[in-house]
Design a protein around this motif. Structure first.
Motif, PDB file in Angstrom:
ATOM      1  N   ASN A 535      34.730  32.735  10.326  1.00  0.00           N
ATOM      2  CA  ASN A 535      33.465  33.384  10.701  1.00  0.00           C
ATOM      3  C   ASN A 535      33.727  34.810  11.165  1.00  0.00           C
ATOM      4  O   ASN A 535      34.879  35.239  11.311  1.00  0.00           O
ATOM      5  N   ARG A 536      32.643  35.549  11.393  1.00  0.00           N
ATOM      6  CA  ARG A 536      32.766  36.957  11.796  1.00  0.00           C
ATOM      7  C   ARG A 536      33.606  37.109  13.063  1.00  0.00           C
ATOM      8  O   ARG A 536      34.467  37.985  13.167  1.00  0.00           O
ATOM      9  N   GLN A 537      33.294  36.288  14.061  1.00  0.00           N
ATOM     10  CA  GLN A 537      33.955  36.419  15.352  1.00  0.00           C
ATOM     11  C   GLN A 537      35.464  36.221  15.222  1.00  0.00           C
ATOM     12  O   GLN A 537      36.256  36.833  15.946  1.00  0.00           O
ATOM     13  N   GLU A 540      36.703  39.505  12.038  1.00  0.00           N
ATOM     14  CA  GLU A 540      36.448  40.943  12.107  1.00  0.00           C
ATOM     15  C   GLU A 540      37.316  41.664  13.141  1.00  0.00           C
ATOM     16  O   GLU A 540      37.786  42.775  12.870  1.00  0.00           O
ATOM     17  N   LEU A 569      30.657  33.518   4.418  1.00  0.00           N
ATOM     18  CA  LEU A 569      31.688  33.026   5.327  1.00  0.00           C
ATOM     19  C   LEU A 569      31.590  31.510   5.471  1.00  0.00           C
ATOM     20  O   LEU A 569      30.619  30.890   5.040  1.00  0.00           O
ATOM     21  N   ASP A 573      27.352  32.350   7.428  1.00  0.00           N
ATOM     22  CA  ASP A 573      26.973  33.743   7.648  1.00  0.00           C
ATOM     23  C   ASP A 573      27.309  34.551   6.398  1.00  0.00           C
ATOM     24  O   ASP A 573      28.179  34.166   5.606  1.00  0.00           O
ATOM     25  N   ARG A 574      26.624  35.689   6.252  1.00  0.00           N
ATOM     26  CA  ARG A 574      26.820  36.517   5.070  1.00  0.00           C
ATOM     27  C   ARG A 574      27.215  37.933   5.470  1.00  0.00           C
ATOM     28  O   ARG A 574      26.667  38.491   6.415  1.00  0.00           O
ATOM     29  N   ILE A 575      28.135  38.511   4.724  1.00  0.00           N
ATOM     30  CA  ILE A 575      28.507  39.919   4.883  1.00  0.00           C
ATOM     31  C   ILE A 575      27.984  40.644   3.654  1.00  0.00           C
ATOM     32  O   ILE A 575      28.453  40.417   2.539  1.00  0.00           O
ATOM     33  N   ASP A 579      27.069  45.784   4.954  1.00  0.00           N
ATOM     34  CA  ASP A 579      27.883  45.444   6.126  1.00  0.00           C
ATOM     35  C   ASP A 579      29.318  45.938   5.983  1.00  0.00           C
ATOM     36  O   ASP A 579      29.998  46.194   6.985  1.00  0.00           O
ATOM     37  N   TRP A 583      33.361  47.851   8.232  1.00  0.00           N
ATOM     38  CA  TRP A 583      34.747  47.392   8.238  1.00  0.00           C
ATOM     39  C   TRP A 583      35.701  48.588   8.249  1.00  0.00           C
ATOM     40  O   TRP A 583      35.495  49.573   7.539  1.00  0.00           O
TER      41      TRP A 583
END
Length: 713
Positions: A535-537, A540, A569, A573-575, A579, A583
């Motif tokens: 996931n993002r957390q 990233e 993800l 969730d979507r990037i 987005d 990065w």
């Protein structure tokens, strides 16, 4: 700024507050603003719903000005849908209200809208009548910017009627006015219109001069906030990018090959702008703009001087001074280079890239043009295949290579004959072993690796490296660094995700789990995340610490709008493509999307802008290269390909060569060049059964979908 999701979020907060405090006028205005955003996103029916709510509120509270705006917006939405008569009905209501309340500026806008609608219906004389009324009002109230728009629209209508002299006069006045105002983007539009018109009058040298002036302005404002008001793009070309294509076409017809290559490089940036990626930035090279011959610059200087005292440019174009300078261009520009340093620099870059060859195709309506740059020269080859026939072959070839049971050779060999055969002797004579390929249009949907020369696949002959544009590529060879991988794997189970308000199922990827587990087993220090933990957390904050980012997951990059393109993800969730702006990957040599479907999706092929956009966005993160797929891939076959790819990386092969050797390993079932089979089997590690009947992955369906974009050195 093109940040539509953020705009929607703010407007929805605004709307909630307006409703909470009972501000009906504010509620209506915000509904209208939301409608504008959804119209920009192409969601016209949703925009219409919001505009109708605004209209109802304006009528309820007696806001006549708001009512007029809502009616005009409704007209714009129906105009975008091609429902011109319905749009006209709304515009006429808008016009009546603006006249009733004495809103002269609004009246002018309504008249211009009516002109545009009738122009779309082909009723050019009626459109001219409305544009002339709009022009009179703009001059009366001193609105010079809208005056320029009216002049340009008049020019386009006269052009459609074949009244080229009158069209040229209106375009010239528009250019002069916008030049005085410093409205550079709008000035560029009408310089382009003049260029297109001159081309239609068979004056190629003059057409090239004005199209180059237009492109040069657009490049000079590259990187600024999008300055061009979409309402001012009242041209008779489909998109701004089409002007670059017209210019490149004309330059090639005049055998001005290096100038054409320069324009094709800039075309890639403009296509990104048309795809609505925000703040597209060039490089120091692209910021230098277009190279002009001295006679071209003299023609432009004299043109602006002429317009200071004379509104009719026709006398200018027939003057002895212009005729003399056109003759100079006819003598000197053909087969020559106005900027020889540029060619030397480009060839030096190719030498640095390992004696590579650079291939630029240009797909035109009536033919295919190929530009080849090697360390020993630059050449142009014309292939007599029109756009329709070429696109038909591309679609047929994609159908072949997406089916592991098909015979893909006939179309693979036909495309080879068009794209590579005319150049093969030159490539080999230059000693090039790598082809840097800047694909154009629908050619972006097929892998060059899967073309066939009758004896072997192209990947068995050359290392193939896709690029967005030569001017955007870093040709330097990075120092070798240990492979430090951050990897994520989509769940083995199916997942339902809401996308644009619709529940979409995404199939589980059991081999993605195995793929990432193999990375952990074979490459010590790999940091891996699985399923919901991907996931993002989790990823990233760590992205900047690794040299390779490997995402084994679903993705979809679609033509239309970058917000419709995303990487999925493990937690759903979507990037989005937007987005990726956030990065920062300064240490990344490579981003790998070993996904089900990454670089392209959808049954209908577009222009490949989403592939170009993906490559550009990854490049903007600081990563040197990306690998992504061109069709829905085999989950198990991809696991084998990726195992072989990382085996090749471990024995020290550069990225593009490692991908080539992995592809050759699947074609030949010989994994010696990629470090041995490392336990790779053509059998499922999940079920123990053969991945395909016969246990072979030699069909291009398995090895060809992945392309490397960027610096593969």
């Amino acid at each position: 700024m093109g940040q539509y999701n953020r705009a929607i979020d703010l407007y929805e907060q605004d709307l909630a507050i307006a409703r909470e405090i009972g501000d009906r006028a504010g509620e209506g205005i915000t509904l209208g603003n939301l409608g504008v955003v959804y119209r920009n996103l192409g969601q016209y029916n949703r925009a219409i719903d919001l505009y109708e709510q605004h209209l109802a509120i304006a009528r309820e509270i007696g806001d006549r000005a708001g009512e007029g705006r809502a009616l005009g917006n409704l007209g714009n939405a129906y105009n975008s849908l091609g429902q011109y008569n319905r749009a006209i009905d709304f515009y006429e209501q808008q016009l009546a209200i603006t006249r009733e309340i004495g809103d002269r500026a609004g009246e002018g806008r309504a008249l211009g809208n009516l002109g545009a609608a009738y122009n779309s219906l082909g009723q050019y004389n009626r459109a001219i009548d409305f544009y002339e009324q709009q022009l009179a009002i703009t001059r009366e109230i001193g609105d010079r910017a809208v005056e320029g728009r009216a002049l340009g629209n008049l020019g386009a209508a006269f052009y459609s009627l074949g009244q080229y002299d009158r069209a040229l006069e209106q375009f010239g006045q528009a250019v002069a006015l916008f030049n005085q105002l410093g409205a550079r983007a709008e000035e560029a539009v009408f310089l382009s219109n003049i260029g297109v018109l001159l081309n239609d009058r068979d004056q190629p040298e003059l057409a090239i001069t004005f199209l180059k002036a237009s492109v040069d302005i657009r490049e000079s404002i590259r990187g600024d906030i999008r300055q061009l008001d979409r309402d001012l793009q009242q041209t008779f070309t489909d998109t701004i990018a089409s002007d670059y294509r017209i210019l490149a076409d004309l330059l090639l017809e005049q055998d001005r090959v290096l100038e054409a290559q320069e324009v094709l490089d800039l075309l890639k940036l403009q296509e990104l702008e048309d795809y609505q990626l925000r703040n597209v930035r060039g490089t120091e090279e692209t910021r230098q703009g277009i190279s002009f011959w001295p006679p071209e610059q003299e023609i432009l200087d004299r043109f602006y001087t002429h317009l200071e005292t004379n509104t009719d440019p026709q006398t200018f174009f027939t003057s002895a001074e212009v005729t003399d300078r056109v003759a100079q261009l006819q003598r000197n520009a053909r087969s020559q280079n106005p900027n020889p340093e540029q060619l030397a620099r480009l060839q030096g870059n190719l030498q640095q890239a390992g004696n590579a060859a650079l291939l630029y195709p240009l797909v035109l309506d009536d033919r295919l043009e190929l530009i080849l740059v090697t360390t020993s020269g630059i050449s142009r080859h014309t292939v007599p295949v029109d756009r329709v026939e070429l696109n038909r072959a591309i679609a047929a070839f994609r159908s072949d290579i997406e089916d592991p049971f098909s015979n893909s050779l006939p179309n693979a060999q036909q495309l080879y004959q068009w794209l590579i055969a005319p150049l093969a002797d030159e490539i080999d004579a230059a000693g090039a072993e790598t082809i840097l390929y800047a694909a154009d249009g629908q050619l972006r949907y097929i892998p060059l690796a899967a073309l066939h020369d009758g004896d072997q696949w192209l990947t068995q002959r050359y290392t193939l490296n896709h690029i967005t544009a030569a001017s955007l590529m870093d040709f330097s060879q990075a120092e070798s660094a240990p492979l430090s991988i951050l990897a994520g794997a989509f769940p083995a189970q199916d997942l339902v995700v809401e996308v644009a308000g619709v529940q979409r199922p995404f199939s589980g990827l059991p081999y993605a789990q195995v793929e990432v587990e193999n990375l952990q087993a074979n490459l010590p220090g790999t940091v891996a995340f699985f399923s919901a933990g991907f996931n993002r957390q989790a990823i990233e904050p760590r992205l900047g610490n690794h040299t390779i980012i490997h995402l084994a997951t679903h993705g979809t990059f679609q033509s239309g709008h970058p917000n419709d393109s995303f990487i999925l993800l493990g937690d759903g969730d979507r990037i989005t493509l937007f987005d990726l702006d956030q990065w920062q990957l300064p240490n990344a040599a490579l981003v790998v999307l070993s996904a089900c479907e990454t670089a392209v999706s959808g049954p209908q092929l577009g222009t490949g802008e989403e592939i170009l956009g993906f490559g550009y966005q990854i490049q903007r993160t600081g990563a040197r290269a990306a690998i992504a797929s061109l069709w829905v891939v085999s989950d198990g076959g991809t696991q084998v390909l990726m195992d072989a790819f990382y085996g090749a990386m471990q024995v020290g092969l550069p990225k593009a060569e490692a991908l080539r050797q992995a592809q050759v390993a699947l074609i030949t079932n010989d994994f010696a060049a990629v470090g041995g089979n490392r336990g790779i089997e053509i059998f499922s590690t999940v079920t123990g059964q053969p991945l395909v009947p016969g246990g072979t992955l030699a069909h291009p369906y398995y090895w060809a979908p992945f392309i490397l974009i960027g610096n593969g050195l």
